[in-house]
Design an enzyme around this catalytic site. Structure first.
Site, PDB file in Angstrom:
ATOM      1  N   HIS A 111       3.227 -30.900   4.052  1.00  0.00           N
ATOM      2  CA  HIS A 111       2.317 -31.120   5.176  1.00  0.00           C
ATOM      3  C   HIS A 111       1.111 -30.211   4.931  1.00  0.00           C
ATOM      4  CE1 HIS A 111       1.232 -31.883   9.446  1.00  0.00           C
ATOM      5  NE2 HIS A 111       0.677 -30.672   9.329  1.00  0.00           N
ATOM      6  N   HIS A 119      -3.067 -29.051   5.033  1.00  0.00           N
ATOM      7  CA  HIS A 119      -4.329 -29.054   5.775  1.00  0.00           C
ATOM      8  C   HIS A 119      -5.482 -28.970   4.784  1.00  0.00           C
ATOM      9  CE1 HIS A 119      -2.659 -27.772   9.970  1.00  0.00           C
ATOM     10  NE2 HIS A 119      -2.043 -28.819   9.467  1.00  0.00           N
ATOM     11  N   ASN A 175      -5.836 -31.612   9.289  1.00  0.00           N
ATOM     12  CA  ASN A 175      -4.895 -32.258   8.381  1.00  0.00           C
ATOM     13  C   ASN A 175      -5.647 -32.971   7.267  1.00  0.00           C
ATOM     14  OD1 ASN A 175      -2.145 -32.020   9.602  1.00  0.00           O
ATOM     15  ND2 ASN A 175      -3.233 -32.854  11.360  1.00  0.00           N
ATOM     16  N   ARG A 181       0.897 -37.850  16.556  1.00  0.00           N
ATOM     17  CA  ARG A 181       1.502 -36.633  17.112  1.00  0.00           C
ATOM     18  C   ARG A 181       0.572 -35.432  16.876  1.00  0.00           C
ATOM     19  NH1 ARG A 181       2.574 -31.506  15.811  1.00  0.00           N
ATOM     20  NH2 ARG A 181       3.193 -32.172  13.721  1.00  0.00           N
ATOM     21  N   ASP A 182       0.413 -35.059  15.619  1.00  0.00           N
ATOM     22  CA  ASP A 182      -0.323 -33.841  15.288  1.00  0.00           C
ATOM     23  C   ASP A 182      -1.796 -33.983  15.697  1.00  0.00           C
ATOM     24  OD1 ASP A 182      -1.198 -31.469  14.166  1.00  0.00           O
ATOM     25  OD2 ASP A 182      -0.323 -31.832  12.206  1.00  0.00           O
ATOM     26  N   CYS A 218      -3.364 -27.267  13.784  1.00  0.00           N
ATOM     27  CA  CYS A 218      -2.405 -26.516  14.603  1.00  0.00           C
ATOM     28  C   CYS A 218      -3.132 -25.757  15.692  1.00  0.00           C
ATOM     29  CB  CYS A 218      -1.607 -25.543  13.760  1.00  0.00           C
ATOM     30  SG  CYS A 218      -0.485 -24.527  14.753  1.00  0.00           S
TER      31      CYS A 218
END
Lengths: 305, 305
Positions: free
Chosen positions: A205, A207, A247, A12-13, A238
Site C-alpha cells: 500500500h 503513497h 495514495n 474507503r481510503d 492518512c
C-alpha cells in the site's frame, strides 16, 4: 487472468480523507463502474463508528451492494473486533486491519499499544475464521513514521510474525507516511516474506507523497509482490499522519503495468472514464494523475485493444 | 565520489521551454548555487540561433562563467555543426546533440533526415575531436514519438551504432515524449549497450509526463546507467513534441537516490534552497517537485549529515 491484482482503495481510503460525504448512490455507481472496467478487488468501506467517520456510515449497505457484483472481491477495513463483527455481518469477503508499526502512531491513532493490537488481532482472527472471511493485516507506518522517524525493520518483521501467529492470513506493507524508497521496499518485502512466508506477504500500500510511489511499486513487483493498492485519482492518504498525503493513482499504476506488458485485467480507457463519476459526486475535489492529464501515448494498446 | 552523476539540465532544457528570458546574472547565480550544492554536471545553455531561442542568446557568456567553477563539467547543447563550433569556441567541456529516432520528428524539429543527421554528427565529431571536447549524442524520441507512435528498438540501436561509427563518444536515451516504461527502459538500455558498448551507453534523459519518471530512472539504475539528467523544479520538456512536458525533478531524484543509499554527492537541503533563486528570477513560473512540497522525512539524512 491478471498478472497483478490492483486493489482499489478509493471508496474507503479516499473518501474517509475528504470531509464531504459522497452520497451512497454515487459510491455504488463508482464501485460498479470500476468493477466493469476490470478491477477485481475494491476496499469499499470501513466499519469505524459513524461519529468518527460519518463518510463511512453507509459501509454495510455498500458492502452488501458490492457483493452483488460478480467476481468482485469486497474488502472492508476494520479498526477493531467490534468493527470486524459488523463487517462480517455485512457480508464482506475480506477484512483488513491497520496495525501501526510505530507504537507512538498506534497509540495516537487507535489508542492501543502493540501488545493490545496483537490481542485485538487474535480476537478478529477468531471471528474471521468462524465466518470463513479472509483476514489481512496492514503493517502501517512500516517505512517510517512522522512522529517517530525511522522504524526498525526487525520490529516490522517481529510484529508481522506475531500477527501471523495470532491468525492473520495475509500482509500488506503500508507506506502510510510516504517515506519509502525502492531499496527499502525490496529489503522489507524480503524480510517479511522470510518471517511469515511469501504466500502471506503479498501486498503493498504505497503513497506518492515524495513522488516515489510508482518506483516503489516497481521495486515491489521485482520482489514478487502480487497485489498493489491504489486509489482512483489519488484520493486519500492518512488523515492521522500529519503531512502525509496521496495514495498512488490507480490510472498511472495501470498505465505503467500495462505499458510494461504486465496484465492487470483492467481496461485503462474504461478506468479513465470512471473519474467523471467521482468528479460529478465531489465537485471541486482535486483528482490527481499524470496519465489522465497527458492522455495515452499514440499507439498505446491496453487490454481494451 | 558519487555513485551516480546527476546532470542538471534546467538552465538549458528548462529555460528554453519558457517564453520569458531569465537574466544572465540570475542564470549564473543558479548554476553557481547548484554546483555549490554538489551538482557536478550542468547543461548550461544551447547554441541555437538567438532568433529561434532568445532565451539562450547568452549561452557563450554562461558557458565561460560556468567554466570558472572548479570541478563542474560544463555541457552545451548544439543543434548542428555551426552551433558546435560556437560551443567549442565558448569553452564548453562537452557538447551534446539531440538526434531524433523518429524521422518524422527529426524532419519537423531540425528539418534533417536521419542520413543528414549522421553526416552532421560526423562533422561535429571531427570538430570535437580536434578541440578535445567530449561529444555525446542524445537519442531523442527513443521510447516513442507523438507523431509516429512506437519507435522500433532495432532502429534506435542501428542509429546509435551509426552515430558511434561517425564519432559519437557517449549516448543518452531520451524519453522526449514521456512514453517510456520501466520494462522498455531496461530492454533499450541493454540493446544499445550491446550495440555501442556499455561504457558509451551511460545516460538517461527522462520525463515525468505520465508519472513514471522515477520508476524509469530506477529501471535504468538497475541496468547500470551511471548518469541521470534532471531539471530543478521539473522545468522544461520538449517544446517541439506536442503534449509532452516535464523533465524529472532533480530534487525528487536526489531524494530517491540518497534515501536508497546511492550517493549523488549532492546536499539535498542545499539543493532545495536553490529553488528560491529560480523562483525569484521567474516569478509566477510553476516549480514542481513532491519532495520540496512534502519536506524531508523525519530523521532523513543525506550527505549533509
Amino acid at each position: 487472468m491478471a498478472d497483478i491484482l490492483i486493489s482499489e482503495v478509493g471508496p474507503r481510503d479516499g473518501l474517509q480523507s475528504i470531509d464531504r460525504i459522497m452520497p451512497t448512490e454515487a459510491k455504488k455507481r463508482w464501485i460498479a463502474a470500476e468493477a466493469a472496467a476490470g478491477v477485481r478487488e475494491i476496499e469499499v468501506g470501513s466499519f469505524v463508528p459513524p461519529s468518527l467517520l460519518p463518510q463511512m456510515a453507509d459501509s454495510a449497505e455498500i458492502v452488501a451492494f458490492a457483493c452483488t457484483i460478480p467476481g468482485l472481491n469486497v474488502v472492508a477495513l476494520v479498526p477493531n473486533a467490534k468493527g470486524a463483527a459488523r463487517a462480517i455481518e455485512a457480508g464482506a469477503h475480506a477484512i483488513s486491519i491497520p496495525f501501526s508499526m510505530s507504537e507512538t502512531h498506534s497509540l495516537k491513532n487507535v489508542r492501543k499499544s502493540h501488545a493490545q493490537m496483537l490481542e485485538e488481532i487474535a480476537v478478529i482472527a477468531g471471528l474471521a475464521k468462524a465466518a470463513r472471511v479472509h483476514f489481512a493485516v496492514g503493517l502501517s507506518t512500516a517505512f517510517g513514521c512522522t512522529m517517530e522517524g525511522p522504524v526498525e525493520e526487525d520490529q516490522v518483521v517481529r510484529l508481522a510474525v506475531a500477527s501471523a501467529e495470532a491468525g492473520a492470513q495475509e500482509f500488506s506493507l503500508s507506506d502510510t507516511t510516504g517515506y519509502a524508497n525502492p531499496a527499502q521496499v525490496k529489503r522489507l518485502v524480503r524480510a517479511v516474506k522470510a518471517g511469515v512466508g511469501a504466500e502471506r506477504m503479498t501486498t503493498l500500500h504505497l503513497h506518492n507523497t515524495r513522488g516515489l510511489g510508482l518506483a516503489n511499486a516497481l521495486a515491489g513487483l521485482e520482489e514478487g509482490i502480487t497485489t498493489l493498492d491504489a486509489s482512483l485519482g489519488g484520493l486519500g492518504g492518512c488523515p492521522f499522519a500529519p503531512g502525509a498525503s496521496g495514495n498512488i493513482v490507480t490510472e498511472d499504476l495501470v498505465f505503467m503495468l500495462e505499458a510494461m506488458g504486465v496484465n492487470t485485467g483492467i481496461d485503462l480507457k474504461a478506468l479513465l472514464d470512471v473519474r467523471a463519476i467521482v468528479a460529478e459526486a465531489l465537485p471541486g475535489e482535486p483528482l490527481y494523475g499524470f496519465t489522465p492529464d497527458a492522455g495515452l501515448p499514440l499507439g498505446f494498446e491496453g487490454i481494451a485493444a
